[in-house]
Design an enzyme around this catalytic site. Structure first.
Site, mmCIF file in Angstrom:
data_model
loop_
_atom_site.group_PDB
_atom_site.id
_atom_site.type_symbol
_atom_site.label_atom_id
_atom_site.label_comp_id
_atom_site.label_asym_id
_atom_site.label_seq_id
_atom_site.Cartn_x
_atom_site.Cartn_y
_atom_site.Cartn_z
ATOM 1 C CG HIS A 1 15.540 0.229 12.564
ATOM 2 N ND1 HIS A 1 14.518 0.620 11.732
ATOM 3 C CD2 HIS A 1 15.074 -0.812 13.279
ATOM 4 C CE1 HIS A 1 13.487 -0.170 11.932
ATOM 5 N NE2 HIS A 1 13.789 -1.058 12.866
ATOM 6 C CE1 TYR B 1 6.330 -5.881 14.279
ATOM 7 C CE2 TYR B 1 8.090 -6.368 15.839
ATOM 8 C CZ TYR B 1 7.601 -6.368 14.549
ATOM 9 O OH TYR B 1 8.380 -6.867 13.540
ATOM 10 C CG ASP C 1 15.505 -1.450 23.621
ATOM 11 O OD1 ASP C 1 14.837 -1.978 22.714
ATOM 12 O OD2 ASP C 1 16.101 -0.368 23.492
ATOM 13 C CE LYS D 1 5.417 -8.922 12.085
ATOM 14 N NZ LYS D 1 5.497 -9.258 10.659
ATOM 15 C CG ASN E 1 -0.301 0.049 2.523
ATOM 16 O OD1 ASN E 1 0.914 0.209 2.601
ATOM 17 N ND2 ASN E 1 -1.082 -0.097 3.583
HETATM 18 N N1 UFG Z 1 19.466 2.109 20.010
HETATM 19 C C1 UFG Z 1 20.109 3.194 20.607
HETATM 20 N N2 UFG Z 1 19.844 4.440 20.120
HETATM 21 C C2 UFG Z 1 18.986 4.672 19.087
HETATM 22 C C3 UFG Z 1 18.346 3.564 18.491
HETATM 23 C C4 UFG Z 1 18.593 2.306 18.981
HETATM 24 O O1 UFG Z 1 20.886 3.035 21.520
HETATM 25 O O2 UFG Z 1 18.799 5.839 18.724
HETATM 26 C C5 UFG Z 1 19.727 0.763 20.491
HETATM 27 C C6 UFG Z 1 18.490 0.065 21.004
HETATM 28 O O3 UFG Z 1 18.288 0.338 22.354
HETATM 29 C C7 UFG Z 1 18.826 -1.393 20.720
HETATM 30 C C8 UFG Z 1 19.758 -1.353 19.511
HETATM 31 O O4 UFG Z 1 20.197 -0.005 19.425
HETATM 32 O O5 UFG Z 1 19.537 -1.935 21.785
HETATM 33 C C9 UFG Z 1 19.055 -1.707 18.220
HETATM 34 O O6 UFG Z 1 17.876 -0.928 18.126
HETATM 35 P P1 UFG Z 1 16.977 -0.875 16.820
HETATM 36 O O7 UFG Z 1 15.884 0.105 17.105
HETATM 37 O O8 UFG Z 1 17.842 -0.666 15.639
HETATM 38 O O9 UFG Z 1 16.411 -2.336 16.719
HETATM 39 P P2 UFG Z 1 15.555 -3.147 17.785
HETATM 40 O O10 UFG Z 1 16.505 -4.156 18.371
HETATM 41 O O11 UFG Z 1 14.821 -2.322 18.748
HETATM 42 O O12 UFG Z 1 14.430 -3.712 16.841
HETATM 43 C C10 UFG Z 1 14.543 -4.851 16.098
HETATM 44 C C11 UFG Z 1 13.530 -4.804 14.975
HETATM 45 C C12 UFG Z 1 12.125 -4.829 15.509
HETATM 46 C C13 UFG Z 1 11.977 -5.974 16.440
HETATM 47 C C14 UFG Z 1 13.009 -5.898 17.525
HETATM 48 C C15 UFG Z 1 12.946 -7.043 18.477
HETATM 49 O O13 UFG Z 1 13.734 -3.648 14.210
HETATM 50 O O14 UFG Z 1 11.218 -4.947 14.451
HETATM 51 O O15 UFG Z 1 14.286 -5.915 16.936
HETATM 52 O O16 UFG Z 1 13.519 -6.670 19.688
HETATM 53 F F1 UFG Z 1 10.764 -5.965 17.015
#
Ligand code: UFG
Length: 326
Positions: A185, A137, A280, A141, A32
């Site tokens: 991310h 989320y 987290d 899933k 979409n």
């Molecule tokens: N982080 C920071 N600063 C930021 C962004 C992220 O320190 O500005 C840290 C987060 O705390 C985390 C790591 O970087 O420890 C990775 O974070 P992301 O946001 O890149 O990814 P996530 O681990 O939160 O998310 C991923 C997927 C999600 C999924 C999740 C499961 O993108 O879809 O893993 O935990 F749900």
């Protein structure tokens, strides 16, 4: 194979679409364009529509398989607006699944996530780890994972659930890559800060029980994820039910990601140490032995540096992602 790819204009979807087209499959993308990018897929393959219209698209089309990426994936937003996540990630997905049942689609591959494990009891995480999501989320899933298994048990089709760890990197030719709006991310944020497009990157928590106090994640190259889908499709048949973790099996801390970005780009990444981000877990690392053993999957990018080099190439050549003057 004739394959419908939902969410095929998104980050992981578009890399998978490219790989499957290169392998000779006949691909239709349903997206979409809410978060997907028109420029990420060949125009003649794209049908712009919601999952709610899946039935019309599947009926009479003769798809052999569906790969289902389309989903909302902002953990924080899912907490404040769960209705959006249940409507799309669960109801929309069920509409699609039922269309597959009614119209005889034989294979279904589903994008799931390590977020279905919540806070794991042991790391590296195997597929047998108890699934206890800690946010809506992850709940949506997991709910669909279960529906899929129930359908595949009762009706004649095969299913594969792939639980991704942290997708990262970009196509090595630099033509498609990661472009989220808003971007949350770590790896894109770090490169944007290095390029001066953001003032800094905030490290979310420095008091975790990890080697340097920051969160540890298993970053997996998006093309290696795409390959997992291709292998799963080849293995699926009626009655086959598969589920795999997909990660490199090695964790990197937030500080290691920042250091690697500096090494790859030659630029300084301005950082600020901040508080933990709610929800987290300290450490999420895959045990991906099962997909290696059963499907012969091997990551072409087994280390963070190689993954981040492809991401840096994308960010340098597309400083504004798919849009903007760049
Ligand atoms: N982080 C920071 N600063 C930021 C962004 C992220 O320190 O500005 C840290 C987060 O705390 C985390 C790591 O970087 O420890 C990775 O974070 P992301 O946001 O890149 O990814 P996530 O681990 O939160 O998310 C991923 C997927 C999600 C999924 C999740 C499961 O993108 O879809 O893993 O935990 F749900």
């Amino acid at each position: 194979m004739k394959i419908l790819v939902t969410g095929g204009a998104g980050y992981i979807g578009s890399h998978t679409v490219r790989l499957l087209i290169a392998r000779g499959h006949d691909i239709t993308v349903l997206d979409n364009l809410c978060y997907g990018h028109k420029a990420a897929v060949p125009a003649e393959r794209l049908v712009v529509a919601d999952l709610a219209h899946a039935d019309q698209l599947v009926e009479g089309a003769g798809f052999d398989a569906v790969i289902h990426f389309a989903a909302f994936a902002y953990v924080g937003e899912s907490v404040t607006d769960p209705a959006k996540y249940y409507a799309n990630n669960l109801l929309g997905s069920l509409t699609l699944l039922d269309a597959c049942r009614k119209h005889g689609v034989g294979k279904f591959v589903f994008s799931s996530t390590c977020a279905t494990y919540g806070v794991p009891t042991s790391v590296p995480i195997t597929e047998d780890e108890k699934q206890q999501p800690i946010n809506p989320y992850g709940n949506t899933k997991l709910a669909f994972e279960r529906a899929l298994v129930d359908y595949a048990t009762a009706y004649p089709f095969g299913c594969c659930t792939l639980r991704y760890f942290n997708a990262a990197g970009a196509s090595p030719d630099g033509t498609i890559g990661e472009d989220h709006d808003p971007e949350t991310h770590l790896i894109p944020l770090v490169f944007q800060a290095a390029m001066g497009k953001r003032p800094l990157v905030e490290i979310f928590g420095t008091d975790y029980p990890t080697s340097d106090g920051t969160c540890v994640r298993d970053y997996i190259h998006v093309d290696d994820l795409a390959e997992a889908h291709a292998l799963a499709l080849d293995r699926l048949g009626p009655g086959v039910q598969l589920r795999y973790n997909v990660g490199i099996g090695r964790g990197y801390s937030v500080r290691e990601v920042i250091r690697t970005a500096e090494a790859v780009s030659g630029l300084k990444v301005p950082v600020k140490e901040g508080h933990r981000r709610p929800g987290d877990p300290a450490e999420l690392v895959a045990n991906a032995d099962k997909i290696r053993r059963e499907l012969g999957w091997r990551p072409r990018y087994p280390e963070l540096r190689g993954i981040m080099e492809t991401a840096w190439n994308w960010h340098q050549t597309h400083p504004y992602g798919y849009g903007g003057p760049g």
